[in-house]
Design a protein around this motif. Structure first.
Motif, PDB file in Angstrom:
ATOM      1  N   GLN A   1       0.852  -1.191   0.000  1.00  0.00           N
ATOM      2  CA  GLN A   1       0.000   0.000   0.000  1.00  0.00           C
ATOM      3  C   GLN A   1       0.886   1.239   0.000  1.00  0.00           C
ATOM      4  OE1 GLN A   1      -2.450  -0.897   3.603  1.00  0.00           O
ATOM      5  NE2 GLN A   1      -4.175  -0.994   2.179  1.00  0.00           N
TER       6      GLN A   1
ATOM      7  N   GLU B   1      -1.570  -1.497  -4.192  1.00  0.00           N
ATOM      8  CA  GLU B   1      -2.669  -0.536  -4.118  1.00  0.00           C
ATOM      9  C   GLU B   1      -2.088   0.856  -3.880  1.00  0.00           C
ATOM     10  OE1 GLU B   1      -5.736  -1.180  -4.767  1.00  0.00           O
ATOM     11  OE2 GLU B   1      -5.704  -3.384  -4.712  1.00  0.00           O
TER      12      GLU B   1
ATOM     13  N   ASP C   1      -9.374  -2.503   1.586  1.00  0.00           N
ATOM     14  CA  ASP C   1      -8.382  -3.336   0.897  1.00  0.00           C
ATOM     15  C   ASP C   1      -7.783  -4.367   1.847  1.00  0.00           C
ATOM     16  OD1 ASP C   1      -8.731  -2.125  -1.563  1.00  0.00           O
ATOM     17  OD2 ASP C   1      -7.114  -0.669  -1.271  1.00  0.00           O
TER      18      ASP C   1
ATOM     19  N   SER D   1      -8.431   2.066   1.926  1.00  0.00           N
ATOM     20  CA  SER D   1      -7.278   1.254   2.344  1.00  0.00           C
ATOM     21  C   SER D   1      -7.674   0.209   3.388  1.00  0.00           C
ATOM     22  CB  SER D   1      -6.160   2.148   2.879  1.00  0.00           C
ATOM     23  OG  SER D   1      -6.596   2.950   3.958  1.00  0.00           O
TER      24      SER D   1
END
Length: 509
Positions: free
Chosen positions: A437, A470, A491, A488
């Motif tokens: 991320q 991501e 995710d 997030s």
């Protein structure tokens, strides 16, 4: 009669003593000692717990939170340090065997696990605005996007961060402060914690941010090889290089897509690029970086002058920095110069860890900013919040200073093979997957550098379907922006769901 004489004698003596006392001046009673609820010395073992409920995704999630300390022992079983932790368990789950456990670390090295704790995955979050800026009154509020609905969470503060401290003055600092020493003692500590809490059967995940990504990448193999603890997944938030070298021209070139993202956000790109969406612009810049900029830099001073001019024009177009400055820097714009130069004409600098933030320097001249605008803002909001939460809400009473950043020097950076360790752990454990991320506006651990790290983790390409990237429209701590916090955390939920195998699903190739 003897039994009656003795009490009578005692009464007579008592009366004479009282008369004597009455004839003397009164002596003031000593002042009561003040209550001492706090202690300067850290306890090797301690714990306070409370129960609460948080609304996550519109549903009530009851939980128990424990804040405490657990020792670090040397090889002879002597306590040499103690680590502070905060542990969240959903309390309406009867069977923990299928309940995921997320083990969370931040970075630095030398940073406490405060950032993701009260701004990202935990049930409490900072009192900040939707873009992540401090507001008053300081403090915390419920986090409706916490991942506590799908996993229990342990936040760990390594030695000299948070409340964690060395307890044995004779302990060798090298036991704690180094890439591999850090991994070794933390793995041992986690083994003890998992054993004490009865979590061996739970699916387990590591999440690390910034330097914490090197920590968890190394822990993935150390836990597996030295403690026989196998993980389901590792989440790398704003990852570092993980010991995967990209010195020289590759490392220099990888900054350009980040420059483009920052210039787009600050409206410093040419009008045609500025009119397009960020996610439409970035693939073009990434392709130029890999296909044109790196080959051009490889030729160094022997690059054809016309070609050099053309490359400089494109670097300037994508970075928001003038062609003259690009050529003066031989096509490679230093990060410090970029942060100073991009908005120099407006009288601002941009932040290092998050280039959405602006700073004001003493002088507009110079080659680098006076300070990190974003870090100052974050410490402004995080420090009062975590101290209030731990001391006043959770009632963990101590006079020890909570180290947002603690002294961990000298830090031994030698033999950093954490990326290779992660690859080995994945290869040896078919269950394990990795998610990266990154924030597009992070200039310390840039999103394109993170992509490069992911590409290099498995040169064979045999495990690329187990690697996921991501990106988010914010910086190093992408979750400070409310829109990115929603995405997030979702995710992470999806990652946990995808990496929790079905009952009796074997780990095999």
């Amino acid at each position: 009669m003897k039994s009656l004489i003795i009490p009578a004698l005692l009464l007579s003596l008592s009366a004479h003593a009282q008369q004597a006392a009455d004839s003397k001046p009164a002596t003031p009673a000593p002042a009561a000692a003040p209550a001492q609820p706090f202690e300067r010395a850290l306890k090797a073992e301690s714990a306070v717990s409370k129960s609460a409920t948080v609304m996550i995704k519109g549903k009530a999630v009851p939980y128990k939170v424990t804040a405490g300390t657990q020792p670090v022992w040397d090889k002879d079983g002597k306590v040499i340090a103690s680590l502070f932790y905060t542990y969240y368990q959903r309390s309406d789950v009867a069977d923990k065997a299928r309940r995921p456990l997320v083990l969370s670390f931040n970075g630095g090295p030398g940073s406490a696990s405060v950032w993701m704790h009260v701004a990202y995955t935990g049930p409490k979050m900072l009192n900040i605005d939707d873009e992540g800026y401090p507001v008053q009154p300081y403090g915390v509020r419920d986090n409706p996007h916490s991942i506590l609905d799908v996993a229990d969470i342990l936040y760990v503060d390594p030695v000299n961060t948070g409340f964690s401290r060395i307890l044995d003055s004779k302990a060798d600092r090298a036991t704690f402060f180094g890439v591999n020493a850090d991994i070794s003692y933390l793995a041992e500590w986690l083994n003890t914690f998992v054993s004490r809490e009865g979590r061996w059967t739970s699916p387990k995940y590591l999440i690390g941010e910034s330097y914490g990504t090197a920590r968890v990448a190394g822990l993935s193999l150390e836990l597996q090889n030295a403690h026989w603890m196998y993980l389901n997944g590792v989440i790398l938030v704003s990852p570092t290089e993980l010991g995967l070298k990209r010195d020289g021209i590759v490392g220099d070139a990888l900054n350009l897509p980040y420059y483009a993202a920052t210039a787009w956000y600050q409206k410093a790109l040419p009008a045609d690029l500025q009119a397009r969406d960020l996610k439409d612009v970035l693939p073009e810049v990434e392709a130029f970086t890999v296909d044109e900029l790196i080959p051009a830099l490889a030729k160094g001073g022997f690059l054809d002058s016309a070609k050099k001019a053309g490359i400089a024009a494109k670097v300037a177009r994508y970075s928001g920095i003038g062609e003259k400055a690009v050529l003066q820097h031989n096509l490679v714009i230093p990060t410090n110069f970029f942060w100073k130069e991009l908005l120099r004409d407006q009288g601002y600098t941009v932040g290092r860890l998050d280039s959405r933030y602006k700073g004001i320097d003493k002088s507009d001249a110079g080659a680098s900013p006076d300070y990190n605008a974003e870090l100052t803002s974050w410490l402004h909001s995080f420090t009062p919040a975590i101290n209030h939460y731990l001391r006043d809400v959770l009632q963990y009473k101590t006079d020890i200073k909570y180290n947002m950043f603690g002294s961990v020097h000298p830090w031994d950076n030698k033999n950093d093979t954490t990326g290779e360790n992660l690859r080995k752990a994945m290869a040896m454990n078919p269950y394990m997957k990795v998610m990266v991320q990154s924030g597009y506006y992070d200039g310390a651990t840039t999103y394109f550098d993170a992509k490069y790290t992911m590409w290099q983790l498995d040169p064979s390409g045999k495990m690329k379907d187990r690697l996921r990237f991501e990106g988010y429209r914010s910086g190093h701590m992408m979750y400070l922006r409310s829109e990115d916090l929603v995405r997030s955390t979702d995710d992470i939920r999806d990652f946990i769901k995808q990496t929790t195998p079905a009952a009796n699903q074997p780990a095999r190739y």
